[in-house]
Design a protein around this motif. Structure first.
Motif, PDB file in Angstrom:
ATOM      1  N   GLU A 172      40.453  64.774  83.550  1.00 15.19           N
ATOM      2  CA  GLU A 172      39.215  64.430  84.236  1.00 15.19           C
ATOM      3  C   GLU A 172      38.160  65.523  84.049  1.00 15.19           C
ATOM      4  O   GLU A 172      36.975  65.233  83.832  1.00 15.19           O
ATOM      5  CB  GLU A 172      39.488  64.206  85.728  1.00 15.19           C
ATOM      6  N   THR A 173      38.610  66.768  84.103  1.00 11.78           N
ATOM      7  CA  THR A 173      37.698  67.882  83.862  1.00 11.78           C
ATOM      8  C   THR A 173      37.190  67.854  82.425  1.00 11.78           C
ATOM      9  O   THR A 173      35.991  68.039  82.171  1.00 11.78           O
ATOM     10  CB  THR A 173      38.396  69.221  84.144  1.00 11.78           C
ATOM     11  N   SER A 174      38.074  67.612  81.470  1.00  8.68           N
ATOM     12  CA  SER A 174      37.688  67.565  80.062  1.00  8.68           C
ATOM     13  C   SER A 174      36.656  66.475  79.814  1.00  8.68           C
ATOM     14  O   SER A 174      35.634  66.697  79.153  1.00  8.68           O
ATOM     15  CB  SER A 174      38.914  67.321  79.184  1.00  8.68           C
ATOM     16  N   THR A 175      36.927  65.290  80.336  1.00  7.41           N
ATOM     17  CA  THR A 175      36.019  64.159  80.115  1.00  7.41           C
ATOM     18  C   THR A 175      34.646  64.438  80.698  1.00  7.41           C
ATOM     19  O   THR A 175      33.615  64.235  80.033  1.00  7.41           O
ATOM     20  CB  THR A 175      36.606  62.887  80.746  1.00  7.41           C
ATOM     21  N   SER A 176      34.604  64.906  81.934  1.00  9.88           N
ATOM     22  CA  SER A 176      33.310  65.149  82.576  1.00  9.88           C
ATOM     23  C   SER A 176      32.536  66.254  81.876  1.00  9.88           C
ATOM     24  O   SER A 176      31.306  66.172  81.740  1.00  9.88           O
ATOM     25  CB  SER A 176      33.514  65.487  84.054  1.00  9.88           C
ATOM     26  N   LEU A 177      33.232  67.287  81.391  1.00 12.61           N
ATOM     27  CA  LEU A 177      32.554  68.378  80.683  1.00 12.61           C
ATOM     28  C   LEU A 177      31.882  67.880  79.413  1.00 12.61           C
ATOM     29  O   LEU A 177      30.710  68.192  79.147  1.00 12.61           O
ATOM     30  CB  LEU A 177      33.552  69.483  80.349  1.00 12.61           C
ATOM     31  N   LEU A 178      32.606  67.104  78.610  1.00 11.78           N
ATOM     32  CA  LEU A 178      32.034  66.619  77.362  1.00 11.78           C
ATOM     33  C   LEU A 178      30.925  65.600  77.611  1.00 11.78           C
ATOM     34  O   LEU A 178      29.908  65.593  76.905  1.00 11.78           O
ATOM     35  CB  LEU A 178      33.128  66.003  76.493  1.00 11.78           C
ATOM     36  N   VAL A 179      31.106  64.749  78.602  1.00 12.95           N
ATOM     37  CA  VAL A 179      30.086  63.749  78.908  1.00 12.95           C
ATOM     38  C   VAL A 179      28.784  64.413  79.338  1.00 12.95           C
ATOM     39  O   VAL A 179      27.696  64.100  78.832  1.00 12.95           O
ATOM     40  CB  VAL A 179      30.593  62.783  80.001  1.00 12.95           C
ATOM     41  N   ILE A 180      28.880  65.346  80.277  1.00 17.99           N
ATOM     42  CA  ILE A 180      27.682  66.008  80.799  1.00 17.99           C
ATOM     43  C   ILE A 180      26.996  66.831  79.716  1.00 17.99           C
ATOM     44  O   ILE A 180      25.763  66.831  79.600  1.00 17.99           O
ATOM     45  CB  ILE A 180      28.053  66.887  82.007  1.00 17.99           C
ATOM     46  N   THR A 181      27.776  67.532  78.903  1.00 17.42           N
ATOM     47  CA  THR A 181      27.189  68.332  77.831  1.00 17.42           C
ATOM     48  C   THR A 181      26.492  67.445  76.801  1.00 17.42           C
ATOM     49  O   THR A 181      25.379  67.742  76.353  1.00 17.42           O
ATOM     50  CB  THR A 181      28.265  69.187  77.143  1.00 17.42           C
ATOM     51  N   GLY A 182      27.133  66.332  76.442  1.00 15.29           N
ATOM     52  CA  GLY A 182      26.539  65.427  75.461  1.00 15.29           C
ATOM     53  C   GLY A 182      25.251  64.800  75.948  1.00 15.29           C
ATOM     54  O   GLY A 182      24.239  64.766  75.230  1.00 15.29           O
TER      55      GLY A 182
ATOM     56  N   PHE B 173      38.117  75.650  75.376  1.00  8.72           N
ATOM     57  CA  PHE B 173      39.486  75.679  74.845  1.00  8.72           C
ATOM     58  C   PHE B 173      40.432  74.792  75.656  1.00  8.72           C
ATOM     59  O   PHE B 173      41.486  74.392  75.155  1.00  8.72           O
ATOM     60  CB  PHE B 173      40.016  77.113  74.824  1.00  8.72           C
ATOM     61  N   ASP B 174      40.077  74.508  76.903  1.00  9.22           N
ATOM     62  CA  ASP B 174      40.940  73.693  77.752  1.00  9.22           C
ATOM     63  C   ASP B 174      40.658  72.197  77.621  1.00  9.22           C
ATOM     64  O   ASP B 174      41.353  71.379  78.213  1.00  9.22           O
ATOM     65  CB  ASP B 174      40.765  74.097  79.225  1.00  9.22           C
ATOM     66  N   ILE B 175      39.618  71.840  76.886  1.00  5.17           N
ATOM     67  CA  ILE B 175      39.248  70.425  76.783  1.00  5.17           C
ATOM     68  C   ILE B 175      40.241  69.675  75.905  1.00  5.17           C
ATOM     69  O   ILE B 175      40.598  70.129  74.815  1.00  5.17           O
ATOM     70  CB  ILE B 175      37.816  70.282  76.218  1.00  5.17           C
ATOM     71  N   ASP B 176      40.654  68.528  76.389  1.00  4.32           N
ATOM     72  CA  ASP B 176      41.595  67.672  75.666  1.00  4.32           C
ATOM     73  C   ASP B 176      40.827  66.467  75.126  1.00  4.32           C
ATOM     74  O   ASP B 176      40.431  65.579  75.882  1.00  4.32           O
ATOM     75  CB  ASP B 176      42.711  67.223  76.612  1.00  4.32           C
ATOM     76  N   ILE B 177      40.600  66.434  73.815  1.00  2.66           N
ATOM     77  CA  ILE B 177      39.815  65.370  73.205  1.00  2.66           C
ATOM     78  C   ILE B 177      40.481  64.011  73.396  1.00  2.66           C
ATOM     79  O   ILE B 177      39.805  62.994  73.615  1.00  2.66           O
ATOM     80  CB  ILE B 177      39.585  65.650  71.712  1.00  2.66           C
ATOM     81  N   ASP B 178      41.816  63.957  73.319  1.00  2.00           N
ATOM     82  CA  ASP B 178      42.524  62.679  73.464  1.00  2.00           C
ATOM     83  C   ASP B 178      42.242  62.035  74.815  1.00  2.00           C
ATOM     84  O   ASP B 178      42.032  60.818  74.910  1.00  2.00           O
ATOM     85  CB  ASP B 178      44.031  62.889  73.301  1.00  2.00           C
ATOM     86  N   SER B 179      42.222  62.843  75.874  1.00  2.00           N
ATOM     87  CA  SER B 179      41.965  62.292  77.202  1.00  2.00           C
ATOM     88  C   SER B 179      40.542  61.764  77.302  1.00  2.00           C
ATOM     89  O   SER B 179      40.283  60.776  78.004  1.00  2.00           O
ATOM     90  CB  SER B 179      42.207  63.362  78.267  1.00  2.00           C
ATOM     91  N   VAL B 180      39.627  62.406  76.591  1.00  2.00           N
ATOM     92  CA  VAL B 180      38.235  61.932  76.591  1.00  2.00           C
ATOM     93  C   VAL B 180      38.139  60.583  75.893  1.00  2.00           C
ATOM     94  O   VAL B 180      37.456  59.664  76.374  1.00  2.00           O
ATOM     95  CB  VAL B 180      37.320  62.962  75.890  1.00  2.00           C
ATOM     96  N   LEU B 181      38.840  60.423  74.771  1.00  2.00           N
ATOM     97  CA  LEU B 181      38.814  59.158  74.055  1.00  2.00           C
ATOM     98  C   LEU B 181      39.445  58.043  74.882  1.00  2.00           C
ATOM     99  O   LEU B 181      38.993  56.896  74.845  1.00  2.00           O
ATOM    100  CB  LEU B 181      39.549  59.310  72.715  1.00  2.00           C
ATOM    101  N   GLN B 182      40.489  58.375  75.635  1.00  2.00           N
ATOM    102  CA  GLN B 182      41.147  57.374  76.463  1.00  2.00           C
ATOM    103  C   GLN B 182      40.263  56.904  77.613  1.00  2.00           C
ATOM    104  O   GLN B 182      40.393  55.780  78.097  1.00  2.00           O
ATOM    105  CB  GLN B 182      42.456  57.936  77.017  1.00  2.00           C
TER     106      GLN B 182
END
Length: 254
Positions: free
Chosen positions: A55-65, A216-225
């Motif tokens: 959840e942290t990974s997804t929100s980080l990438l979404v907000i940054t993008g 470094f803690d971001i999990d790309i797979d979880s973001v795609l899911q």
């Protein structure tokens, strides 16, 4: 600025059960990152609400993008609407997701913003950052009830008595205490402000290292899911808040 922050929370957090139907913690992280200060807010809020790593990974990438998209759009928008320096600085500081994006948006504005307008935009953004402390504390306390319920279930299953003090969610965000103290000291004591000004290079290195460690803690797979829904929610809420400011801000600027 506070109205814009509130609107972000209404659009993302309050309307979630009715429209978006995203997982609650992911929804709260995106709302906080949008309303306050992007990645920093997400990293601070995550432990206080027991967010999962994905959840942290997804929100980080979404907000940054979404923030990067907004940063590229704003200079074009300024030229199209012929926004004044003050109006553009207010729009950037009050609606862009991260401080670095606010700086970048104002740096690439054409023609260049005056120094006073740039300071104004950063001051508006600082107001949002200051709200991180109370929001983190309130979020932790709001999630205390669900934690208590989970602990009661675990205690009943194990046959042990377990308590859960209200102070524990606050201890998870202990670093907000020096944050607030330093903010007050640099605001009201000139000697401290001058001393801190000499630490700008160290501040940049430490802050960059901290955000890199988050990456470094971001999990790309979880973001795609997670799919496209978190991105759509973040984009729609940003567009609505941006339009809100374009219509409401002139009422406050003479």
């Amino acid at each position: 600025t506070l109205l814009g922050m509130g609107l972000f929370y209404i659009l993302i957090y309050w309307l979630n059960p009715l429209i978006w139907k995203m997982p609650t913690r992911l929804n709260e992280l995106i709302a906080t990152g949008s309303a306050i200060c992007g990645a920093s807010a997400i990293v601070v809020i995550s432990p206080s609400i027991d967010a999962e790593p994905e959840e942290t990974s997804t929100s980080l990438l979404v907000i940054t993008g979404v923030g990067l998209l907004a940063m590229m759009v704003y200079p074009i928008l300024r030229s199209m609407l012929n926004l004044s320096d003050e109006m553009y600085a207010l729009l950037s500081g009050a609606t862009l997701h991260q401080t670095g994006l606010v700086r970048a948006a104002m740096a690439q504005a054409i023609p260049a913003l005056s120094e006073s307008a740039s300071s104004y935009g950063l001051a508006v953004k600082t107001l949002r950052i200051v709200m991180l402390a109370p929001v983190a504390i309130v979020s932790g306390l709001l999630h205390l009830r669900s934690r208590r319920r989970d602990h009661r279930v675990e205690a009943a299953a194990s046959g042990r008595r377990q308590g859960h003090s209200w102070i524990r969610p606050l201890l998870r965000v202990w670093f907000l205490i020096p944050f607030v103290i330093l903010g007050l000291l640099t605001s009201f004591i000139p000697a401290v402000r001058e001393f801190m000004a000499n630490l700008k290079t160290l501040e940049t290195v430490v802050f960059s290292s901290a955000l890199a460690s988050v990456g470094f803690d971001i999990d790309i797979d979880s973001v795609l899911q997670a799919g496209v829904k978190p991105v759509l929610v973040a984009v729609i809420s940003w567009l609505v808040v941006m339009l809100f400011f374009l219509f409401i801000a002139p009422l406050f600027i003479a």
